[in-house]
Design a protein around this motif. Structure first.
Motif, short mmCIF file in Angstrom:
data_model
loop_
_atom_site.label_atom_id
_atom_site.label_comp_id
_atom_site.label_asym_id
_atom_site.label_seq_id
_atom_site.Cartn_x
_atom_site.Cartn_y
_atom_site.Cartn_z
N ARG A 85 1.92 -7.16 0.06
CA ARG A 85 0.60 -7.26 -0.53
C ARG A 85 0.26 -8.73 -0.74
O ARG A 85 1.16 -9.57 -0.94
CB ARG A 85 0.54 -6.56 -1.89
N LEU A 86 -1.01 -9.05 -0.71
CA LEU A 86 -1.45 -10.36 -1.14
C LEU A 86 -1.46 -10.39 -2.67
O LEU A 86 -1.73 -9.37 -3.31
CB LEU A 86 -2.85 -10.65 -0.60
N PRO A 87 -1.13 -11.52 -3.27
CA PRO A 87 -1.13 -11.58 -4.74
C PRO A 87 -2.49 -11.18 -5.31
O PRO A 87 -3.50 -11.81 -5.02
CB PRO A 87 -0.82 -13.06 -5.03
N GLY A 88 -2.49 -10.12 -6.08
CA GLY A 88 -3.73 -9.63 -6.66
C GLY A 88 -4.71 -9.09 -5.64
O GLY A 88 -5.88 -8.83 -5.95
N TYR A 126 1.50 -16.95 1.10
CA TYR A 126 2.39 -16.29 0.15
C TYR A 126 2.01 -14.81 0.03
O TYR A 126 0.82 -14.47 -0.13
CB TYR A 126 2.29 -16.94 -1.23
N VAL A 127 3.00 -13.96 0.14
CA VAL A 127 2.77 -12.52 0.01
C VAL A 127 3.76 -11.95 -0.98
O VAL A 127 4.86 -12.50 -1.18
CB VAL A 127 2.88 -11.78 1.35
N VAL A 128 3.40 -10.85 -1.59
CA VAL A 128 4.28 -10.14 -2.51
C VAL A 128 5.04 -9.08 -1.74
O VAL A 128 4.45 -8.29 -0.99
CB VAL A 128 3.47 -9.50 -3.65
#
Length: 346
Positions: free
Chosen positions: A253-256, A340-342
């Motif tokens: 996921r993308l942050p938020g 950056y990815v989660v």
């Protein structure tokens, strides 16, 4: 005698001693000097021969063996093509007799391929034989004709042309109504390492068998079986060829932000992902492939390299697939940093 002198046909009394399988077509018998009347005389009730199929003669009075029945149905299906007769069983090289454009399929083929879940040959009343769709040929006796617009390349099993496992499975399933038997055959095809799940589903789709509820249920189990085996091969490939350990079965996921998709293996420090392509060729295949493509394009825009690997490639060329992944990992240092990815467990 010169080289141009024709050879004399083998005498009638010697034909029954040619060895096994002792089966010949009437055309082959004529080539040995046996007239149609002579063949009919030998095949009279209580005689030494018997007509096993139209135009195919068994050269002994007892019941035919399974091998003789297999040769007989192939001879019956191949005999009218007009391109010559198959190699004579019992002669030199007969164990690799040539039967052009015909092959054993269905349950008999699966038994020849070594399936434990298919019946033994002696218990089958008839053998399915695959022929081109335009052949004018009817089922008869122990020969059950199955037509196809495109013949697959035959496998050679004990010298006989046999349909590849995916096609043989589809032809067998076409005649089965027992859900448990269908499930066992499909499962053994994959679990036994004979083929991948996608190739079986492709043949079932082309045969229009996925409208049958008991087949659909078996296919769902088959696909789960195929994915589990592919995942196991992926684990073993990473360990065997010394690849760094990834994180397994994760969601990104993308942050938020939005969900990016699930991955079978991911190396966060390299921004390299592996996705098993276990799509089954069903009616919604185009839509599913579009979804795969959109996810891959989205991840690659974020700087993540996605390596798609099929179960067949993992099975047949694991070292080559490991090289592809290793190359992607080594190239990570030459790329711009990924977004950056989660990373979350799936």
């Amino acid at each position: 005698m010169t080289h141009n002198t024709p050879l004399s046909p083998r005498p009638l009394h010697e034909l029954s001693g040619l060895g096994r399988p002792r089966v010949m077509t009437t055309a082959q018998l004529r080539a040995h000097g046996v007239s149609p009347a002579g063949t009919n005389e030998q095949c009279r009730p209580g005689g030494p021969w018997q007509q096993l199929l139209p135009g195919v003669v068994l050269l002994h009075p007892g019941p035919p063996t399974s091998e003789e029945r297999l040769h007989a149905v192939l001879m019956y299906a191949a005999r009218e093509r007009g391109t010559g007769v198959p190699a004579q069983p019992g002669a030199a090289g007969a164990h690799t007799a040539d039967y052009p454009e015909v092959m054993i399929t269905g349950l008999a083929a699966l038994t020849l391929h070594g399936f434990a879940s298919s019946p033994p040959l002696p218990s089958l009343d008839a053998f399915d034989v695959l022929v081109p769709r335009m052949r004018r040929l009817r089922s008869a006796g122990c020969a059950r004709i199955v037509r196809t617009p495109v013949l697959p390349a035959a496998d050679r099993v004990t010298g006989l042309p046999v349909a590849p496992v995916p096609r043989a499975v589809a032809d067998a399933v076409a005649g089965l109504a027992d859900a448990e038997v269908v499930r066992r055959l499909l499962t053994e095809a994959v679990r036994g390492g004979h083929c991948d799940a996608a190739s079986v589903v492709r043949e079932l789709t082309e045969a229009r068998l996925l409208s049958r509820p008991h087949v659909v249920d078996a296919v769902d189990s088959l696909l789960a079986e195929g994915r589990a085996r592919a995942e196991d091969r992926l684990y073993r490939m990473v360990a065997r060829y010394g690849l760094p350990d990834p994180v397994w079965n994760v969601d990104l996921r993308l942050p938020g932000g939005p969900y990016l998709g699930g991955l079978d293996a991911y190396w966060p420090e390299h921004a390299v992902a592996v996705e098993l392509d276990t799509r089954a060729p069903r009616q919604d295949d185009d839509a599913l492939w579009s979804e795969y493509a959109r996810k891959r394009e989205h991840l690659e825009r974020l700087g993540i390299t996605v390596v798609h690997i099929t179960p067949r490639k993992l099975r047949d060329s694991p070292e080559q697939q490991a090289t592809v992944v290793r190359t992607a990992l080594m190239a990570a240092g030459d790329r711009d940093p990924a977004a950056y990815v989660v990373v979350l467990p799936r």
